[in-house]
Design a protein around this motif. Structure first.
Motif, mmCIF file in Angstrom:
data_model
loop_
_atom_site.group_PDB
_atom_site.id
_atom_site.type_symbol
_atom_site.label_atom_id
_atom_site.label_comp_id
_atom_site.label_asym_id
_atom_site.label_seq_id
_atom_site.Cartn_x
_atom_site.Cartn_y
_atom_site.Cartn_z
ATOM 1 N N UNK A 157 -3.514 -10.051 7.785
ATOM 2 C CA UNK A 157 -3.108 -10.038 6.739
ATOM 3 C C UNK A 157 -1.876 -8.735 6.622
ATOM 4 N N UNK A 158 -1.146 -8.775 7.800
ATOM 5 C CA UNK A 158 -0.077 -7.684 7.694
ATOM 6 C C UNK A 158 1.152 -8.060 7.453
ATOM 7 N N UNK A 159 2.046 -7.151 6.933
ATOM 8 C CA UNK A 159 3.567 -7.747 6.371
ATOM 9 C C UNK A 159 4.417 -6.514 7.248
ATOM 10 N N UNK A 160 5.529 -7.361 7.720
ATOM 11 C CA UNK A 160 6.258 -6.442 8.300
ATOM 12 C C UNK A 160 7.579 -6.274 7.703
ATOM 13 N N UNK A 161 8.072 -5.096 7.401
ATOM 14 C CA UNK A 161 9.167 -4.488 6.576
ATOM 15 C C UNK A 161 9.975 -3.744 7.348
ATOM 16 N N UNK A 162 11.249 -4.024 6.786
ATOM 17 C CA UNK A 162 12.489 -3.273 7.677
ATOM 18 C C UNK A 162 13.251 -2.338 6.311
ATOM 19 N N UNK A 163 13.321 -1.124 6.832
ATOM 20 C CA UNK A 163 13.568 -0.055 5.793
ATOM 21 C C UNK A 163 15.134 0.305 6.375
ATOM 22 N N UNK A 164 16.011 0.267 5.371
ATOM 23 C CA UNK A 164 17.442 0.687 5.847
ATOM 24 C C UNK A 164 17.583 1.896 5.286
ATOM 25 N N UNK B 42 4.921 1.684 -6.558
ATOM 26 C CA UNK B 42 4.454 0.797 -7.465
ATOM 27 C C UNK B 42 4.362 -0.603 -7.142
ATOM 28 N N UNK B 43 4.860 -0.647 -5.783
ATOM 29 C CA UNK B 43 4.940 -2.088 -5.222
ATOM 30 C C UNK B 43 4.017 -2.184 -3.925
ATOM 31 N N UNK B 44 3.318 -3.241 -4.413
ATOM 32 C CA UNK B 44 1.927 -3.606 -3.491
ATOM 33 C C UNK B 44 2.549 -4.632 -2.467
ATOM 34 N N UNK B 45 2.182 -4.748 -1.228
ATOM 35 C CA UNK B 45 2.614 -5.497 0.009
ATOM 36 C C UNK B 45 1.918 -6.864 -0.349
ATOM 37 N N UNK B 46 2.761 -7.789 -0.232
ATOM 38 C CA UNK B 46 2.132 -8.996 -0.627
ATOM 39 C C UNK B 46 2.690 -10.084 0.688
ATOM 40 N N UNK B 47 1.805 -11.311 0.725
ATOM 41 C CA UNK B 47 2.364 -12.101 1.929
ATOM 42 C C UNK B 47 3.894 -12.463 1.857
#
Length: 164
Positions: free
Chosen positions: A45-52, A133-138
């Motif tokens: 249940x991991x989510x990959x995020x890219x931050x610019x 305020x933003x929770x990681x979701x699939x």
């Protein structure tokens, strides 16, 4: 419980914030929390995020479903200057992020408290939200979020107003 609510009032991912009383963490899981809640944090249940980042560099990080974007930045020690200065208490706008439109449309509705902080953020856009305020979701797996070019910490403006 009232003291706990005040202590963690900024942490949308940990407490029920909606009128229906269902926590964002429960919604992210798609079911109510029970004895199997530990499975939420498995490697599946991991989510990959890219931050610019402000300088245009990309920072890729992987977080757990249910944790906030602020938690992800802090826990992974991502190099984003000044990000989350209030530690998620919803008292500044330093975790301001800009989302892709298709992701923004799927996010939980903004609360009045978050909107008050966003009103004070630099570089506000139609798809701006606070990372605390933003929770990681699939559905967020693979998303890209932009860090605005400038940051405003509303706590500093309040302190300067008190000293004048």
């Amino acid at each position: 419980m009232a003291a706990v609510t005040r202590l963690f009032s900024g942490s949308r991912c940990l407490l029920a914030r909606s009128r229906s009383g269902i926590s964002a963490l429960q919604r992210a899981a798609g079911r109510s929390l029970g004895p199997g809640a530990a499975r939420l944090y498995s490697s599946e249940n991991k989510v990959k995020i890219t931050f610019i980042n402000r300088d245009g560099d990309s920072i890729v990080a992987e977080g757990k479903v249910g944790e906030s974007l602020l938690d992800l930045v802090v826990e992974k020690n991502l190099d984003i200057d000044g990000f989350g200065a209030c530690e998620g208490t919803l008292a500044c706008s330093t975790c301001h992020l800009i989302f892709e439109d298709h992701i923004f449309q799927q996010l939980e509705p903004v609360t009045d408290e978050e909107m008050d902080m966003l009103d004070l953020a630099y570089g506000l856009t139609e798809t701006s939200r606070l990372g605390c305020q933003i929770c990681l979701q699939p559905f967020m797996n693979g998303m890209t979020v932009r860090v605005p070019e400038a940051v405003a910490d509303v706590r500093q403006a309040m302190d300067m107003g008190k000293s004048s």
